[in-house]
Design an enzyme around this catalytic site. Structure first.
Site, mmCIF file in Angstrom:
data_model
loop_
_atom_site.group_PDB
_atom_site.id
_atom_site.type_symbol
_atom_site.label_atom_id
_atom_site.label_comp_id
_atom_site.label_asym_id
_atom_site.label_seq_id
_atom_site.Cartn_x
_atom_site.Cartn_y
_atom_site.Cartn_z
ATOM 1 N N TRP A 101 73.267 30.950 -77.467
ATOM 2 C CA TRP A 101 72.249 30.935 -78.514
ATOM 3 C C TRP A 101 72.126 32.280 -79.212
ATOM 4 C CZ3 TRP A 101 71.303 26.687 -80.646
ATOM 5 C CH2 TRP A 101 71.338 25.492 -79.912
ATOM 6 N N ASP A 171 63.849 35.159 -79.728
ATOM 7 C CA ASP A 171 63.976 33.701 -79.755
ATOM 8 C C ASP A 171 63.457 33.164 -78.426
ATOM 9 O OD1 ASP A 171 64.672 31.047 -79.716
ATOM 10 O OD2 ASP A 171 66.808 31.354 -80.094
ATOM 11 N N LYS A 195 61.012 22.221 -76.327
ATOM 12 C CA LYS A 195 61.240 22.534 -74.923
ATOM 13 C C LYS A 195 59.924 22.768 -74.185
ATOM 14 C CE LYS A 195 65.595 24.632 -76.351
ATOM 15 N NZ LYS A 195 66.480 23.526 -75.971
#
Length: 360
Positions: A101, A171, A195
């Site tokens: 990511w 993030d 999430k």
């Protein structure tokens, strides 16, 4: 049979939240309307959004000089919006590469500026957090970007990087609200909701006010943080139902002891799984350095791919769902976000012990 959903995202939501949403689905608080049917500019939904923001600010201790934005586009869109809004005339930004990511964020930022990769764990297959003393930070960088938790690789920072006066950008898609953070140490925090916050379709941005309003001329309107901040995230129709659901999750967190209590539960859940991995004589393997193992995403493998496949078949038969690892990593991955109850992790750990004894 009780089903436990270990999906990495969209992920399990608190059972109590789903029950409340079901109860309010057709008629929200006597209005005769579902939240999905409300005008986003009507007093009912404006009240829902305002309460969600107030609850989030309370849970995270968000200072007054930060804007809270409810946006769309996921973390992927933020990979672009961050450099477009935060470069502020500078030519480069610092990025820490700790996995898939963060690499995606780096690749997108390269379209807009020079990316200084200040640290990387690629030398050991993205299995650890690089020590801060090894980072090659640039004092002239527009910002420093890192990914506190790598959802796929299962690597998590247990500390906040000290980067001086350069704004720190994080993030937090997969670990926001799972542990306390001092928001004032960050210039910007962003997170896809699917999430640890709510359903897919919502993206949360918490940004310091002095970093808003520096977008270059000609930037598309929807990519400018100032437009969204000036309009309280209502410049266009926001993801109304996702905001409502996030608000219910925030209320659930407050009722259950807040972020500090949630961290204690998350530590206990993660310990159960890592103990099960370690307790079986090497039958299971977690590739992540012990000091940097994620509390949210626990990757592991058995001795070979055929045994992995058998593990997944038997787990599903027990109601332990969505344990297959990411296609780029293989093996298994148990995502144990805030909404995963301790009982679910106990059932998984018990099954892991049983499976290892039968197959080891």
């Amino acid at each position: 049979m009780t089903i436990y959903n270990f999906s990495a995202g969209p992920a399990v939501l608190p059972h109590d939240v789903l029950l409340q949403a079901r109860e309010e689905l057709l008629d929200w608080h006597g209005t005769g309307m579902s939240v999905m049917e409300m005008s986003h500019r009507g007093k009912e939904f404006m009240g829902i959004a305002a309460q969600a923001e107030a609850d989030l600010r309370e849970l995270m201790g968000v200072p007054k000089n930060y804007k809270v934005l409810f946006l769309q586009g996921g973390a992927h869109q933020q990979f672009s919006m961050i450099p477009l809004n935060l470069l502020r005339g500078k030519l480069s930004a610092d990025y820490v590469n700790t996995g898939i990511w963060s690499k995606k964020a780096i690749d997108e930022a390269k379209k807009f500026c020079y990316v200084n990769e200040v640290a990387s764990n690629a030398d050991k297959n993205a299995s650890y957090v690089p020590a801060l003393k090894s980072w090659k930070l640039d004092k002239e960088a527009a910002y420093v970007h890192y990914t506190p938790n790598e959802t796929i690789g299962g690597v998590e920072f247990n500390w906040i990087p000290e980067v001086g006066e350069v704004p720190l950008v994080a993030d937090m898609s997969s670990n926001i609200l799972s542990r306390p953070y001092d928001v004032s140490q960050f210039g910007l925090i962003y997170a896809g909701a699917q999430k640890n916050i709510g359903p897919a379709g919502l993206t949360l941005v918490i940004v310091r006010e002095d970093l808003v309003g520096h977008a270059p001329s000609g930037l598309p309107t929807m990519m400018d943080y100032k437009i969204h901040a000036d309009n309280d995230s209502m410049y266009n129709t926001p993801p109304t139902y996702a905001i409502y659901m996030a608000g219910l999750v925030f209320q659930w967190l407050k009722k259950n002891g807040g972020v500090n209590k949630m961290e204690q539960v998350n530590i206990a859940k993660a310990k159960l799984l890592y103990d099960a991995i370690e307790a079986n004589g090497g039958f299971y393997h977690c590739p992540v350095a012990k000091a940097d193992r994620s509390r949210m995403n626990v990757p592991f493998k058995t001795p070979d791919a055929a045994t992995d496949a058998e593990f997944l078949r038997q787990a599903e038969a027990r109601g332990l769902m969505q344990l297959k690892g990411h296609k780029l990593a293989g093996g298994m991955r148990a995502s144990i976000y805030n909404a995963m109850p301790l009982a679910g992790v106990q059932v998984l750990a018990s099954f892991m012990d049983e499976f290892a004894q039968n197959k080891g």
